[in-house]
Scaffold this motif. Structure first.
Motif, PDB file in Angstrom:
ATOM      1  N   PHE A  80       0.990  -0.594  -0.022  1.00  0.00           N
ATOM      2  CA  PHE A  80       0.334   0.202  -0.030  1.00  0.00           C
ATOM      3  C   PHE A  80       0.712   1.086   0.217  1.00  0.00           C
ATOM      4  O   PHE A  80       0.678   2.064  -1.176  1.00  0.00           O
ATOM      5  N   ILE A  81       1.579   0.787   0.508  1.00  0.00           N
ATOM      6  CA  ILE A  81       3.407   2.120   0.725  1.00  0.00           C
ATOM      7  C   ILE A  81       3.218   2.740  -0.336  1.00  0.00           C
ATOM      8  O   ILE A  81       3.476   3.225  -1.661  1.00  0.00           O
ATOM      9  N   ARG A  82       4.388   1.280  -0.773  1.00  0.00           N
ATOM     10  CA  ARG A  82       4.993   1.373  -1.802  1.00  0.00           C
ATOM     11  C   ARG A  82       3.702   2.034  -3.016  1.00  0.00           C
ATOM     12  O   ARG A  82       4.443   2.638  -4.475  1.00  0.00           O
ATOM     13  N   LYS A  83       2.278   1.360  -3.316  1.00  0.00           N
ATOM     14  CA  LYS A  83       1.681   1.853  -4.186  1.00  0.00           C
ATOM     15  C   LYS A  83       1.825   3.336  -4.526  1.00  0.00           C
ATOM     16  O   LYS A  83       1.245   4.053  -5.616  1.00  0.00           O
ATOM     17  N   ALA A  84       1.243   3.965  -2.955  1.00  0.00           N
ATOM     18  CA  ALA A  84       0.639   5.434  -3.358  1.00  0.00           C
ATOM     19  C   ALA A  84       1.849   6.216  -3.299  1.00  0.00           C
ATOM     20  O   ALA A  84       1.265   7.166  -4.214  1.00  0.00           O
ATOM     21  N   PHE A  85       2.535   6.130  -2.660  1.00  0.00           N
ATOM     22  CA  PHE A  85       3.989   6.644  -3.891  1.00  0.00           C
ATOM     23  C   PHE A  85       4.493   6.754  -4.340  1.00  0.00           C
ATOM     24  O   PHE A  85       4.940   7.583  -4.912  1.00  0.00           O
ATOM     25  N   ASP A  86       4.495   5.699  -5.180  1.00  0.00           N
ATOM     26  CA  ASP A  86       4.829   5.418  -7.299  1.00  0.00           C
ATOM     27  C   ASP A  86       3.555   6.250  -7.680  1.00  0.00           C
ATOM     28  O   ASP A  86       3.841   7.336  -8.360  1.00  0.00           O
ATOM     29  N   ILE A  87       2.893   6.369  -7.173  1.00  0.00           N
ATOM     30  CA  ILE A  87       1.398   7.238  -7.688  1.00  0.00           C
ATOM     31  C   ILE A  87       1.372   8.663  -7.697  1.00  0.00           C
ATOM     32  O   ILE A  87       2.144   9.486  -8.433  1.00  0.00           O
ATOM     33  N   GLN A  88       2.300   8.947  -6.112  1.00  0.00           N
ATOM     34  CA  GLN A  88       2.392  10.155  -5.994  1.00  0.00           C
ATOM     35  C   GLN A  88       3.629  11.182  -6.505  1.00  0.00           C
ATOM     36  O   GLN A  88       3.697  12.295  -7.317  1.00  0.00           O
ATOM     37  N   LYS A  89       5.012  10.362  -7.395  1.00  0.00           N
ATOM     38  CA  LYS A  89       5.836  10.556  -7.904  1.00  0.00           C
ATOM     39  C   LYS A  89       5.665  11.003  -8.832  1.00  0.00           C
ATOM     40  O   LYS A  89       6.121  11.874 -10.141  1.00  0.00           O
ATOM     41  N   CYS A  90       4.111  10.475  -9.376  1.00  0.00           N
ATOM     42  CA  CYS A  90       4.040  10.351 -11.017  1.00  0.00           C
ATOM     43  C   CYS A  90       3.260  11.412 -11.108  1.00  0.00           C
ATOM     44  O   CYS A  90       2.425  12.256 -12.405  1.00  0.00           O
ATOM     45  N   SER A  91       2.642  11.548 -10.381  1.00  0.00           N
ATOM     46  CA  SER A  91       1.299  12.868  -9.906  1.00  0.00           C
ATOM     47  C   SER A  91       1.764  14.215 -10.079  1.00  0.00           C
ATOM     48  O   SER A  91       2.116  14.767  -9.498  1.00  0.00           O
ATOM     49  N   PRO A  92       1.342  14.955 -10.485  1.00  0.00           N
ATOM     50  CA  PRO A  92       1.752  16.820 -10.355  1.00  0.00           C
ATOM     51  C   PRO A  92       1.043  17.571  -8.940  1.00  0.00           C
ATOM     52  O   PRO A  92       1.624  18.231  -8.376  1.00  0.00           O
ATOM     53  N   LYS A  93       0.001  16.560  -8.661  1.00  0.00           N
ATOM     54  CA  LYS A  93      -0.927  17.291  -7.194  1.00  0.00           C
ATOM     55  C   LYS A  93       0.181  16.284  -6.409  1.00  0.00           C
ATOM     56  O   LYS A  93      -0.422  16.517  -4.671  1.00  0.00           O
ATOM     57  N   GLU A  94       0.811  15.011  -6.011  1.00  0.00           N
ATOM     58  CA  GLU A  94       1.445  14.610  -5.484  1.00  0.00           C
ATOM     59  C   GLU A  94       0.179  13.953  -4.793  1.00  0.00           C
ATOM     60  O   GLU A  94       0.432  14.205  -3.403  1.00  0.00           O
ATOM     61  N   LYS A  95      -0.229  12.941  -5.352  1.00  0.00           N
ATOM     62  CA  LYS A  95      -1.324  12.811  -4.326  1.00  0.00           C
ATOM     63  C   LYS A  95      -1.649  11.285  -4.935  1.00  0.00           C
ATOM     64  O   LYS A  95      -1.044  10.318  -5.976  1.00  0.00           O
ATOM     65  N   PRO A  96      -2.006   9.865  -3.941  1.00  0.00           N
ATOM     66  CA  PRO A  96      -2.321  10.204  -2.843  1.00  0.00           C
ATOM     67  C   PRO A  96      -1.642  10.567  -1.776  1.00  0.00           C
ATOM     68  O   PRO A  96      -0.325   9.753  -2.330  1.00  0.00           O
ATOM     69  N   GLU A  97      -2.045  11.525  -0.475  1.00  0.00           N
ATOM     70  CA  GLU A  97      -1.301  11.316   0.494  1.00  0.00           C
ATOM     71  C   GLU A  97      -1.829  10.099   1.430  1.00  0.00           C
ATOM     72  O   GLU A  97      -2.443   9.281   1.613  1.00  0.00           O
ATOM     73  N   ILE A  98      -0.371   9.618   1.818  1.00  0.00           N
ATOM     74  CA  ILE A  98      -0.295   8.481   2.924  1.00  0.00           C
ATOM     75  C   ILE A  98      -0.101   8.886   4.084  1.00  0.00           C
ATOM     76  O   ILE A  98       0.665   9.899   4.563  1.00  0.00           O
ATOM     77  N   HIS A  99      -1.352   8.374   5.055  1.00  0.00           N
ATOM     78  CA  HIS A  99      -1.737   8.960   6.537  1.00  0.00           C
ATOM     79  C   HIS A  99      -1.754   7.158   6.950  1.00  0.00           C
ATOM     80  O   HIS A  99      -2.106   5.913   7.114  1.00  0.00           O
ATOM     81  N   LEU A 100      -0.971   7.452   8.247  1.00  0.00           N
ATOM     82  CA  LEU A 100      -0.435   6.171   9.269  1.00  0.00           C
ATOM     83  C   LEU A 100      -1.422   5.975  11.076  1.00  0.00           C
ATOM     84  O   LEU A 100      -0.562   7.363  11.437  1.00  0.00           O
ATOM     85  N   VAL A 101      -1.787   5.606  11.354  1.00  0.00           N
ATOM     86  CA  VAL A 101      -1.507   5.893  12.827  1.00  0.00           C
ATOM     87  C   VAL A 101      -0.951   4.433  13.247  1.00  0.00           C
ATOM     88  O   VAL A 101      -1.199   2.588  13.232  1.00  0.00           O
ATOM     89  N   THR A 102       0.593   4.635  14.279  1.00  0.00           N
ATOM     90  CA  THR A 102       0.919   3.350  14.420  1.00  0.00           C
ATOM     91  C   THR A 102       1.900   3.018  15.848  1.00  0.00           C
ATOM     92  O   THR A 102       1.545   4.622  16.595  1.00  0.00           O
ATOM     93  N   ASN A 103       1.205   1.851  16.577  1.00  0.00           N
ATOM     94  CA  ASN A 103       2.756   2.292  17.650  1.00  0.00           C
ATOM     95  C   ASN A 103       3.868   2.180  17.628  1.00  0.00           C
ATOM     96  O   ASN A 103       4.735   2.403  18.277  1.00  0.00           O
ATOM     97  N   GLY A 104       4.370   2.053  16.182  1.00  0.00           N
ATOM     98  CA  GLY A 104       6.029   2.460  16.204  1.00  0.00           C
ATOM     99  C   GLY A 104       6.842   2.135  16.370  1.00  0.00           C
ATOM    100  O   GLY A 104       8.129   1.798  16.326  1.00  0.00           O
ATOM    101  N   THR A 105       6.294  -0.114  17.215  1.00  0.00           N
ATOM    102  CA  THR A 105       7.571  -0.527  17.077  1.00  0.00           C
ATOM    103  C   THR A 105       7.680  -1.266  15.734  1.00  0.00           C
ATOM    104  O   THR A 105       8.972  -1.904  16.436  1.00  0.00           O
ATOM    105  N   LEU A 106       7.225  -1.147  15.250  1.00  0.00           N
ATOM    106  CA  LEU A 106       7.660  -2.086  14.053  1.00  0.00           C
ATOM    107  C   LEU A 106       8.289  -1.372  12.984  1.00  0.00           C
ATOM    108  O   LEU A 106       8.187  -1.898  11.408  1.00  0.00           O
ATOM    109  N   ILE A 107       8.693   0.554  12.719  1.00  0.00           N
ATOM    110  CA  ILE A 107       8.543   1.297  11.748  1.00  0.00           C
ATOM    111  C   ILE A 107       9.918   0.220  10.741  1.00  0.00           C
ATOM    112  O   ILE A 107       9.797   0.228   9.729  1.00  0.00           O
ATOM    113  N   GLY A 108      10.759  -0.236  11.548  1.00  0.00           N
ATOM    114  CA  GLY A 108      12.299  -0.537  11.164  1.00  0.00           C
ATOM    115  C   GLY A 108      11.881  -1.990  10.025  1.00  0.00           C
ATOM    116  O   GLY A 108      13.102  -1.932   9.914  1.00  0.00           O
ATOM    117  N   LYS A 109      10.896  -2.162  10.360  1.00  0.00           N
ATOM    118  CA  LYS A 109      10.750  -3.885   9.321  1.00  0.00           C
ATOM    119  C   LYS A 109       9.962  -3.146   7.900  1.00  0.00           C
ATOM    120  O   LYS A 109      10.675  -3.577   6.429  1.00  0.00           O
TER     121      LYS A 109
END
Length: 364
Positions: A96-125
């Motif tokens: 989900f992060i990869r697809k949204a991020f790749d679309i952002q890079k090709c979009s003049p308005k840099e959409k869609p923005e990625i939102h995320l809520v996490t406890n922060g313990t697994l970000i390194g994965k």
């Protein structure tokens, strides 16, 4: 100033006059409930109410994930992979992060923005997250109540504060490498405020300042259990002296370059206004929440049968979004009254106070 003549407003309330409602023909914000499984066991979490019902804790299967990934495109404003558990536990979270991020890079308005809520313990994965923070548009909220080790463990049972701190440092470094700071990327802390951690707020400000956090939101406790080992409603009721202390915390945050907000504590925020915030009942006009069993909801406070608006495995999301049920619900809310899907929602008593702003935003 009134938005419309008094007669029209009376007819609107009675359901006999409806100017065109400016709801998008398709949701512009998609929340994907990847999993309700979590690696922590926080005592105030809704999951404790359902601890004996293991069927409630599930992850979206591959068939559903494939369908959801097809929905991500540059017409969306926001993509939010979540689910009530820890989304980073899902083995396909990174897609989900990869697809949204790749679309952002090709979009003049840099959409869609990625939102995320996490406890922060697994970000390194997930290296793709740091890649997105370096050059993409991302907003992340880390859920934590204290930077004091012992009280962190009290609230975030099973968590590791040191790992969270390391992960926040890595996000900070990624943002600095790409010079990708506010407003393109936002790092927040969401903190449930109780009588047990009021005195930890200053330490949380210092922690946020040292790890590159931009904002802290202190949220009112919504207890889901009366069990002695869990937090209860009275744990979230602050004394006058504690409320006064939190007022000073807002100023301390400002001095440290941290924006401090309160959710559920309007008396604490002199700058509180409905005009500049996202309203609880706004989602029905722009947002859809998709669950692993195909069920579709328009907001996240409740996922009961009454709140369900359709099933994406049985019909197209477009048809659900433009169904008679949702059109009728939007009319009810814009007229200042709860809809049938609002029956179990704790925000339903707030609809009337949101009406004026909602009409400004969503009436043609």
């Amino acid at each position: 100033m009134n938005l419309m003549p008094i007669v029209q407003r009376i007819l609107l309330y009675k359901g006999k006059f409806f100017p065109q409602i400016k709801a998008a023909p398709f949701p512009t914000r998609l929340h994907f409930a990847l999993t309700s499984v979590c690696n922590l066991s926080c005592p105030f979490c809704w999951r404790n109410r359902n601890i004996s019902n293991k069927k409630r804790f599930e992850s979206a299967p591959d068939k559903v994930i494939d369908q959801w990934l097809d929905l991500i495109n540059n017409d969306l404003d926001i993509v939010h992979p979540g689910g009530g558990g820890e989304p980073l536990l899902h083995p396909r979270f990174g897609e989900f992060i990869r697809k949204a991020f790749d679309i952002q890079k090709c979009s003049p308005k840099e959409k869609p923005e990625i939102h995320l809520v996490t406890n922060g313990t697994l970000i390194g994965k997930w290296p793709v997250l740091l890649e997105a923070f370096e050059t993409g548009r991302v907003q992340i909220a880390i859920s934590m109540e204290s930077a004091h080790l012992e009280r962190y463990k009290l609230f975030r049972v099973g968590g590791d504060l040191k790992i969270v701190e390391i992960n926040l440092w890595n996000i900070r470094k990624a943002r600095e490498r790409g010079n990708n700071l506010l407003p393109r990327t936002i790092v927040k802390i969401d903190s449930v405020l109780t009588r047990h951690n009021v005195r930890d707020a200053a330490g949380l400000i210092a922690f946020a300042s040292g790890t590159g956090v931009d904002k802290i939101t202190f949220k009112k406790l919504r207890s889901n259990s009366n069990s002695p080992q869990h937090f209860r409603h009275e744990d979230g009721v602050l004394t006058p002296s504690q409320l006064n202390h939190m007022i000073t915390i807002k100023e301390k945050g400002k001095d440290c370059g941290i924006a401090v907000n309160f959710s559920g504590f309007p008396d604490l925020d002199a700058d509180y206004t409905l005009e500049g915030i996202r309203l609880p009942c706004e989602d029905i006009f722009c947002s859809a929440r998709l669950h692993s069993n195909g069920n579709v909801y328009t907001c996240c406070p409740v996922v009961t049968d009454k709140a369900r608006v359709g099933n994406s495995l049985e019909e197209e999301l477009y048809d659900i979004w433009n169904s008679k049920k949702l059109i009728k619900a939007r009319k009810r809310i814009i007229s200042g009254r709860p809809a049938s899907i609002c029956t179990d929602c704790f925000h339903k008593n707030l609809i009337a106070m949101q009406t004026t702003v909602l009409r400004k935003r969503y009436l043609a």
